[in-house]
Each structure stands twice: as structure tokens, then as C-alpha cells.
Enzyme design. Structure first.
Site, PDB file in Angstrom:
ATOM      1  N   TYR A  37       0.411  -1.164   0.139  1.00 36.90           N
ATOM      2  CA  TYR A  37      -0.003   0.118   0.064  1.00 36.90           C
ATOM      3  C   TYR A  37       0.819   0.892  -0.179  1.00 36.90           C
ATOM      4  O   TYR A  37       2.038   1.053  -0.206  1.00 36.90           O
ATOM      5  CB  TYR A  37      -0.869  -0.100   1.196  1.00 36.90           C
ATOM      6  CG  TYR A  37      -0.536   0.560   2.269  1.00 36.90           C
ATOM      7  CD1 TYR A  37       0.527  -1.076   2.554  1.00 36.90           C
ATOM      8  CD2 TYR A  37      -0.401   1.903   3.302  1.00 36.90           C
ATOM      9  CE1 TYR A  37       1.105  -0.290   4.108  1.00 36.90           C
ATOM     10  CE2 TYR A  37       0.134   1.351   4.466  1.00 36.90           C
ATOM     11  CZ  TYR A  37       0.722   1.096   5.156  1.00 36.90           C
ATOM     12  OH  TYR A  37       1.559   1.057   5.999  1.00 36.90           O
ATOM     13  N   ARG A 104      -7.017 -21.122  -1.850  1.00 36.66           N
ATOM     14  CA  ARG A 104      -6.146 -20.041  -0.546  1.00 36.66           C
ATOM     15  C   ARG A 104      -4.960 -21.125  -0.471  1.00 36.66           C
ATOM     16  O   ARG A 104      -4.680 -22.768  -0.648  1.00 36.66           O
ATOM     17  CB  ARG A 104      -6.647 -20.576   0.257  1.00 36.66           C
ATOM     18  CG  ARG A 104      -5.925 -20.366   1.976  1.00 36.66           C
ATOM     19  CD  ARG A 104      -6.733 -20.485   3.101  1.00 36.66           C
ATOM     20  NE  ARG A 104      -5.270 -19.791   4.281  1.00 36.66           N
ATOM     21  CZ  ARG A 104      -4.644 -20.270   4.785  1.00 36.66           C
ATOM     22  NH1 ARG A 104      -4.735 -21.771   4.388  1.00 36.66           N
ATOM     23  NH2 ARG A 104      -4.000 -19.917   5.600  1.00 36.66           N
ATOM     24  N   HIS A 106      -0.635 -20.955   0.180  1.00 29.90           N
ATOM     25  CA  HIS A 106       0.713 -20.114   0.131  1.00 29.90           C
ATOM     26  C   HIS A 106       1.316 -19.590  -0.379  1.00 29.90           C
ATOM     27  O   HIS A 106       1.225 -18.074  -0.451  1.00 29.90           O
ATOM     28  CB  HIS A 106       1.116 -20.717   1.660  1.00 29.90           C
ATOM     29  CG  HIS A 106       1.698 -20.923   3.094  1.00 29.90           C
ATOM     30  ND1 HIS A 106      -0.182 -21.586   3.404  1.00 29.90           N
ATOM     31  CD2 HIS A 106       1.147 -19.807   4.108  1.00 29.90           C
ATOM     32  CE1 HIS A 106      -0.185 -21.690   4.517  1.00 29.90           C
ATOM     33  NE2 HIS A 106       0.199 -20.225   5.021  1.00 29.90           N
ATOM     34  N   LYS A 151       6.393  -2.244   2.523  1.00 27.55           N
ATOM     35  CA  LYS A 151       5.439  -1.482   2.918  1.00 27.55           C
ATOM     36  C   LYS A 151       4.149  -2.549   2.516  1.00 27.55           C
ATOM     37  O   LYS A 151       3.199  -2.283   2.081  1.00 27.55           O
ATOM     38  CB  LYS A 151       5.292  -0.126   2.078  1.00 27.55           C
ATOM     39  CG  LYS A 151       4.148   0.644   2.918  1.00 27.55           C
ATOM     40  CD  LYS A 151       3.970   2.148   2.599  1.00 27.55           C
ATOM     41  CE  LYS A 151       2.957   3.007   3.500  1.00 27.55           C
ATOM     42  NZ  LYS A 151       3.699   3.633   4.662  1.00 27.55           N
ATOM     43  N   GLU A 183      11.900   1.966  14.249  1.00 27.06           N
ATOM     44  CA  GLU A 183      11.076   2.987  14.028  1.00 27.06           C
ATOM     45  C   GLU A 183      10.066   3.025  14.814  1.00 27.06           C
ATOM     46  O   GLU A 183      10.110   1.930  15.823  1.00 27.06           O
ATOM     47  CB  GLU A 183      11.289   3.052  12.276  1.00 27.06           C
ATOM     48  CG  GLU A 183      10.003   1.449  12.000  1.00 27.06           C
ATOM     49  CD  GLU A 183       9.377   1.578  10.920  1.00 27.06           C
ATOM     50  OE1 GLU A 183       9.212   2.052  10.125  1.00 27.06           O
ATOM     51  OE2 GLU A 183       9.277   0.034  11.235  1.00 27.06           O
TER      52      GLU A 183
HETATM   53  N1  PMP Z   1       7.085   2.855   9.141  1.00 27.23           N
HETATM   54  C1  PMP Z   1       6.616   3.037   9.077  1.00 27.23           C
HETATM   55  C2  PMP Z   1       6.072   0.898   9.914  1.00 27.23           C
HETATM   56  C3  PMP Z   1       5.270   3.312   8.540  1.00 27.23           C
HETATM   57  O1  PMP Z   1       4.167   2.923   8.385  1.00 27.23           O
HETATM   58  C4  PMP Z   1       5.451   4.339   8.410  1.00 27.23           C
HETATM   59  C5  PMP Z   1       4.129   5.114   7.166  1.00 27.23           C
HETATM   60  N2  PMP Z   1       2.948   5.729   7.798  1.00 27.23           N
HETATM   61  C6  PMP Z   1       6.402   5.336   7.853  1.00 27.23           C
HETATM   62  C7  PMP Z   1       7.831   4.707   8.681  1.00 27.23           C
HETATM   63  C8  PMP Z   1       7.017   6.198   7.492  1.00 27.23           C
HETATM   64  O2  PMP Z   1       6.357   6.780   6.201  1.00 27.23           O
HETATM   65  P1  PMP Z   1       5.932   8.236   4.683  1.00 27.23           P
HETATM   66  O3  PMP Z   1       7.179   8.844   5.184  1.00 27.23           O
HETATM   67  O4  PMP Z   1       6.123   7.787   3.895  1.00 27.23           O
HETATM   68  O5  PMP Z   1       4.517   8.804   5.850  1.00 27.23           O
END
Ligand code: PMP
Length: 291
Positions: A37, A104, A106, A151, A183
Site C-alpha cells: 500500500y 487458498r 501459500h 510497505k 522506527e
Molecule cells: N514507518 C512505518 C512503519 C510506517 O507505516 C510509515 C508510514 N505511515 C512510516 C515509517 C513513514 O513513512 P512515510 O514518510 O512514507 O509516511
């Protein structure tokens, strides 16, 4: 039950009301979280750093071996139609591509058509109070899988990480893997040390937020040193400033971590000067970098 907004959305080639959009129960997104996404901010009905979001979508689809079902021009067209139909000037466009519908099993099936979904909602920016005072975060071990760089819609680890913050009445959970900063549940994390902005390296444990490159550019404009390197947990707790970045948070100051005020001296527990500069620079970038 929550009321689903009746805004326009795009699903598999057609536009229609969000409340009526349906996908198969055999969609790989539903079965396996097998999809990716993007969340693209919109200011004044214009998409901010759209090309960078498209480039990241391409990279993530390639990691999952899904062919991009649209050209960048087609994505732009679809997004613009939805943005025009949505009342708010500032919005957040959500794009999802899953591998598609299959019996379904995997293994990655071939020859199926990806599911494409786009919606847009009014942007929910940080409140004036959060801008003024900064926000509270908590820390946790990064218990997610080892592909934070993708992502993908398999977000259970991130959902659980966010709930750690929610349960503590905080905004985000700042995570550490093997003693180093990764993060937060849906944001990247930055610290300030001796006037320099430091971020974790862009490796497989961290999502490369679109703001990684944007902050590098803004730091260059503002004469702030920008450096990516492994950041030990102790450096985060001793930082002069801590910041979060994401599409919706833009850049947001963290003023308490595990209930302890961040920073030193007069700025103890208050947003700092590097945050203030980057926030201002960010607002200017919005005006010139939206299409
Ligand atoms: N880390 C994670 C786990 C995220 O989901 C996001 C986005 N919400 C970010 C970092 C930041 O990414 P962006 O600057 O592209 O929104």
C-alpha cells in the site's frame, strides 16, 4: 458499528461509493495480507511528492513479485478523480494492490489479476496543541518480522506495536531491535545530537519513509547536518530532540519518552530548534512540491 463514509473510491477499474466496495473472501490480501500500500498526502487538492510514492510502490511490488497493474499516469488520473470528488482540500490518498484472488494456497500463484483499491479521506493533521507541546511516546522491543522495509498490508506487528502506545495514552511506540533504534509503529524516528539530525540506516528493519529523502533535502536547505547511522538505544534516551515523521504527522516533536521529558536545559520536555526549522521548511516544501 462505525459508519463507513459514502465517499467515492476506485476498485478494480471502476469508481463507486466506498460503503459498497467489495472484494472476494479469497483475495490474497484478506487471506494472507499479501499486498502493498501507499498513503499519499494531498495539500490544496494536490498530491505531495507523488513520484516518490510511485517509485516506492514499484519497489515494494517488485519485492512481492507483483506486476504494477497501472502506469504512473493512470494512478495519477485515478487519484485526481477521487481527490476532486472529496470535499476537503487536504486529504490522504490510500492505495492498495494485493496479489489478487486465488484458491487458498501459500505459494505465490501466477497468472492472476491484482486487486487495485484507492480511497481518499480528509487529512487528520496533528492538533495545534500537539504542534505546540510535542507528543508523548513509549519504547518497546521491535517484535515485528524482519522485513520492515516492505510497505505491505500484513500490519499485525505494527498494529500491536501501536496498541502499546495507545494503552499508555501515548501517540507512538518507538522501537529498538538488538539495542538499536528502528522506527515507530507507523512513523520514522529521528534524533538530534549536537545540532545534527540522525536517523537509522535504510535497511530491512525500517520502512524507507518518503520523508527520509525529504528531510535530507530540508536539512541541506537549512544547513543542518544529516546523518544515517545505527543509533544505540541510550543515544535516543539522551537525545537533545526526538522527532517522528510520516505522511500525516509530517514532522512532529516527541517531548516525552516513557514519561521522561526529552532534551536538556531550557528545552527539557519542549519542542526544540531543529524541529522548529524543519517544520517551517516542511510547510514551504508542501507549497512547491505538490502536483
Ligand atoms: N514507518 C512505518 C512503519 C510506517 O507505516 C510509515 C508510514 N505511515 C512510516 C515509517 C513513514 O513513512 P512515510 O514518510 O512514507 O509516511
Amino acid at each position: 458499528m462505525q459508519t463507513i463514509p459514502d465517499s467515492l473510491c476506485f476498485l478494480n477499474g471502476s469508481f463507486g461509493p466506498l460503503a459498497q466496495a467489495k472484494v472476494s473472501v479469497l483475495d490474497r490480501g484478506f487471506m494472507f495480507g499479501d499486498g502493498v500500500y501507499e498513503a499519499v498526502p494531498v495539500y490544496g487538492k494536490r498530491l505531495f511528492r507523488f513520484n516518490q510514492h510511485m517509485a516506492r510502490l514499484d519497489r515494494n511490488l517488485a519485492k512481492l513479485r507483483i506486476a504494477n497493474p497501472h502506469t504512473h499516469e493512470q494512478w495519477l488520473d485515478h487519484c485526481r478523480k477521487l481527490i476532486a470528488a472529496q470535499a476537503a482540500d487536504d486529504q490522504l490518498v490510500y492505495i492498495e494492490v494485493t496479489r489478487g484472488v486465488a484458491v487458498r494456497d501459500h505459494g505465490m500463484p501466477t497468472g492472476i489479476t491484482p486487486t487495485v483499491f484507492i480511497m481518499t479521506n480528509a487529512m487528520k493533521p496533528a492538533s495545534p496543541e500537539q504542534r505546540h507541546q510535542g507528543v508523548a511516546c513509549v519504547s518497546a522491543r521491535d517484535f515485528r518480522w524482519e522485513h520492515g522495509d516492505i510497505k505491505c498490508v500484513s500490519l499485525l506487528g505494527n498494529v500491536m506495536a501501536r496498541q502499546v502506545a495507545a494503552d499508555a495514552g501515548a501517540v507512538e511506540t518507538i522501537m529498538f531491535r538488538s539495542g538499536f533504534l528502528t522506527e515507530a509503529s507507523s512513523s520514522n524516528v529521528w534524533i538530534v545530537h549536537e545540532g545534527a539530525l540522525l536517523g537509522p540506516p535504510k535497511d530491512e528493519h525500517v520502512l524507507e519513509g518518503i520523508r527520509y529523502e525529504l528531510l535530507r533535502e530540508l536539512c541541506e536547505e537549512e544547513g543542518i547536518a544529516y546523518n544515517l547511522r545505527p543509533i544505540p538505544e541510550a543515544d535516543v534516551f539522551a537525545a537533545d530532540e526526538i522527532m517522528l515523521t510520516s505522511a500525516t504527522k509530517e514532522v512532529l516533536s516527541v517531548t516525552t519518552l516513557d514519561k521522561q521529558p526529552v532534551g536538556h536545559g531550557a528545552l527539557h520536555g519542549k519542542p526544540g530548534p531543529v524541529y522548529a526549522k524543519l517544520y517551517q521548511a516542511y510547510q514551504q516544501a508542501k507549497a512547491v512540491q505538490s502536483i
